[in-house]
Motif scaffolding. Structure first.
Motif, PDB file in Angstrom:
ATOM      1  N   GLU A   1       0.865  -1.188   0.000  1.00  0.00           N
ATOM      2  CA  GLU A   1       0.000   0.000   0.000  1.00  0.00           C
ATOM      3  C   GLU A   1       0.896   1.231   0.000  1.00  0.00           C
ATOM      4  O   GLU A   1       1.827   1.325   0.802  1.00  0.00           O
ATOM      5  CB  GLU A   1      -0.867   0.048   1.266  1.00  0.00           C
TER       6      GLU A   1
ATOM      7  N   ASN B   1       3.421   2.658   2.669  1.00  0.00           N
ATOM      8  CA  ASN B   1       2.713   2.564   3.952  1.00  0.00           C
ATOM      9  C   ASN B   1       2.871   1.204   4.606  1.00  0.00           C
ATOM     10  O   ASN B   1       3.439   1.089   5.669  1.00  0.00           O
ATOM     11  CB  ASN B   1       1.233   2.909   3.761  1.00  0.00           C
ATOM     12  N   GLU B   2       2.348   0.166   3.973  1.00  0.00           N
ATOM     13  CA  GLU B   2       2.466  -1.165   4.587  1.00  0.00           C
ATOM     14  C   GLU B   2       2.398  -2.231   3.514  1.00  0.00           C
ATOM     15  O   GLU B   2       2.051  -1.958   2.369  1.00  0.00           O
ATOM     16  CB  GLU B   2       1.377  -1.387   5.649  1.00  0.00           C
TER      17      GLU B   2
HETATM   18 MG    MG Z   1      -3.786  -0.374   5.245  1.00  0.00          MG
END
Ligand code: MG
Ligand code: ADP
Length: 390
Positions: free
Chosen positions: A264, A276-277
C-alpha cells in the motif's frame, strides 16, 4: 539442490495453505482449476477455504501434528494469513516443504516497526520512503518525540488491520493517553500526511527471481475498510504508477520473496509516493485481477508456490471492485438476503461470495468485480452494483 532450485511442482500434487479465510478460498479455487489438490490448515471448522479444500486440517497454526501432516502431504506450502506464526513456516520448511513466502519475509510484514525499517533500507533503490515516524516503546520515546511529527497517528506495531489499533493524536499528552489505552504495547507514531490518493501494487516474484506487477490499483476506504478499487488507477500519473510498480518489484527482490506481495502506498498532494504497509499474500485490492487481468493474483500465488513461471499480468478489461460487507444484509433493519438477482443480472458485474454463513456488519462477505471495455463501462457496472447493494 536446495528446495529453492528444485523444478516445478506439477498438477496432481498437493499444495498447502495456512489460513482458511476468503483469500485461502480463492487460492484453493485457482489451484484446483490448475489440477492441484489443496490442504488447508485452519482452526475453524467452517472456514471459507477449509470447506472447499480437498483436505482440511482443523487445528491451530502451531499444532505440530498438523504441521507434520501438512508437510507429509504437500510439496509446497503458502499462506493467506499474515499473522501466521513465523515458527509454523520455519517448522514446515524444516520438515522438507517448499515454503513461499518464507518466515523472514512474513515476520517483516507482521511488525510495523520492522516494516518501516525495511522500506527505509530499500529507499536508496526504490526512491520511495515510509512516512516520517518514531518508535514508541518507552515513556522516554514520547518525551523525545520530534515536535514536527505531530499531529500524527499512533499505530500498534502488531496485529493492526482495517484501521484497528490506531489513534489520531495532536499533542504529546494525547499521545501519552492513547499509548496508555493501547496498554503500552510497542507502537509507531506516524506524521499525519496530506494524502491525495491511496494506491496499492500487487507484485509477484517467482522462485527463479523473475518479477511481475499488475497495474496500479486505486483504493477508497470507508470506516477504515476497503470500499472500492479501480484498476488501473484513474487519478495517478503514469510516471507515479510506474515508480510504484518498480518499487514493489525491487522490494520483493530485496527480501528474496517468493509469492504474491501487496504494498500500500500513499500519494501525497505534491505527488510524492510514500510506502505505507505490505501484506505477504494476495490482497483485497487485487481481487479485480480475477476478472480484469490475464492472470489473477490467486493463480499467480499458485504458480509461485508450485515454482511455475509467472503468468502475464496484462490487464484486458477496465475494472472497478466493490466490496460486499455484511451490512448489506441488514439494510432494512432485519436480516435478509441482498438482491443478488439485480447484481448477477448485469452483464459486467461479476459476483464473488465467500460462503460465510453469518453476515455481520463490517465482515467481508464477498466482492463484485465490475468490468468493461472502457473505464466508463466498468464504472457504470459499478454504479449498478453499488445502488443494488445499498
Ligand atoms: Mg492499510
Ligand atoms: P491498516 O490498513 O492496517 O488498518 P493503515 O496504516 O493502512 O492501517 O492505516 C489505515 C488508514 O489510515 C489508511 O488507509 C489511511 O487512510 C490512514 N492513514 C494511515 N497512516 C496515515 C498517515 N501517516 N497520514 C494520513 N493518513 C494515514
Amino acid at each position: 539442490f536446495g528446495p529453492d532450485t528444485a523444478g516445478p511442482i506439477l498438477p496432481g500434487a498437493w499444495l498447502g495453505m495456512l489460513g482458511g479465510g476468503q483469500l485461502g478460498r480463492m487460492f484453493t479455487h485457482a489451484a484446483q482449476a490448475l489440477g492441484y489438490k489443496v490442504c488447508v490448515l485452519d482452526p475453524d471448522q467452517d472456514s471459507p477455504a477449509g470447506t472447499v479444500a480437498d483436505r482440511h486440517l482443523c487445528a491451530g497454526y502451531t499444532d505440530d501434528a498438523a504441521l507434520v501432516a501438512m508437510a507429509q502431504q504437500c510439496a509446497a506450502v503458502t499462506t493467506e494469513f499474515e499473522n501466521v506464526p513465523a515458527q509454523a513456516l520455519d517448522r514446515l520448511e524444516q520438515l522438507g516443504a517448499f515454503v513461499a513466502p518464507r518466515a523472514n519475509c512474513v515476520s517483516i510484514a507482521q511488525n510495523r516497526i520492522a516494516e518501516k525499517k525495511f522500506f527505509a533500507a530499500c529507499a536508496p533503490k526504490t526512491g520511495v520512503s515510509p512516512a516520517p515516524h518514531w518508535v514508541i516503546e518507552h515513556q522516554a520515546d514520547i518525551d523525545q518525540l520530534p515536535a514536527d511529527l505531530l499531529p500524527g497517528i499512533l499505530k500498534t506495531a502488531r496485529m493492526g488491520y482495517d484501521g484497528k489499533g490506531q489513534a489520531r493524536v495532536t499533542t504529546r499528552e494525547e499521545l501519552a493517553a492513547a499509548w496508555k489505552a493501547m496498554q503500552h504495547v510497542p507502537c509507531v507514531l506516524e506524521q499525519m500526511l496530506p494524502l491525495a490518493y491511496e494506491v496499492s501494487v500487487l507484485a509477484a516474484r517467482a522462485a527463479d527471481g523473475s518479477t511481475a506487477t499488475w497495474p496500479l490499483a486505486e483504493n477508497v476506504h470507508r470506516d477504515g475498510i476497503l470500499f472500492s478499487t479501480v484498476m488501473p488507477s484513474s487519478s495517478v500519473s503514469p510516471d507515479v504508477a510506474d515508480k510504484a510498480r518498480a518499487a514493489a518489484a525491487i522490494v520483493t527482490g530485496e527480501m528474496q520473496y517468493v509469492g504474491v506481495l501487496a504494498i500500500e502506498f500513499f500519494v501525497l498532494k505534491d505527488g510524492t509516493l510514500v510506502a505505507n504497509e505490505m501484506a505477504p499474500r494476495p490482497h483485497n485490492s487485487g481481487h479485480i485481477t480475477m476478472d480484469a487481468c490475464e492472470t489473477s493474483q490467486f493463480e499467480q500465488q499458485v504458480r509461485a508456490t508450485a515454482r511455475l513461471p509467472l503468468g502475464s499480468t496484462r490487464q484486458h478489461s477496465a475494472g472497478k471492485m466493490l466490496n460486499v460487507l455484511g451490512d448489506v444484509w441488514y439494510e432494512f433493519g432485519l436480516e435478509r438476503e441482498p438482491a443478488w438477482d439485480a447484481v448477477v443480472g448485469h452483464a459486467g458485474a461479476k459476483l464473488h461470495l465467500y460462503g460465510k454463513a453469518d453476515a455481520r456488519p463490517g465482515r467481508k462477505m464477498g466482492h463484485v468485480n465490475c468490468v468493461g471495455a472502457s473505464p466508463d463501462e466498468a464504472a457504470a457496472a459499478f454504479e449498478h452494483a453499488a445502488v443494488t447493494l445499498g
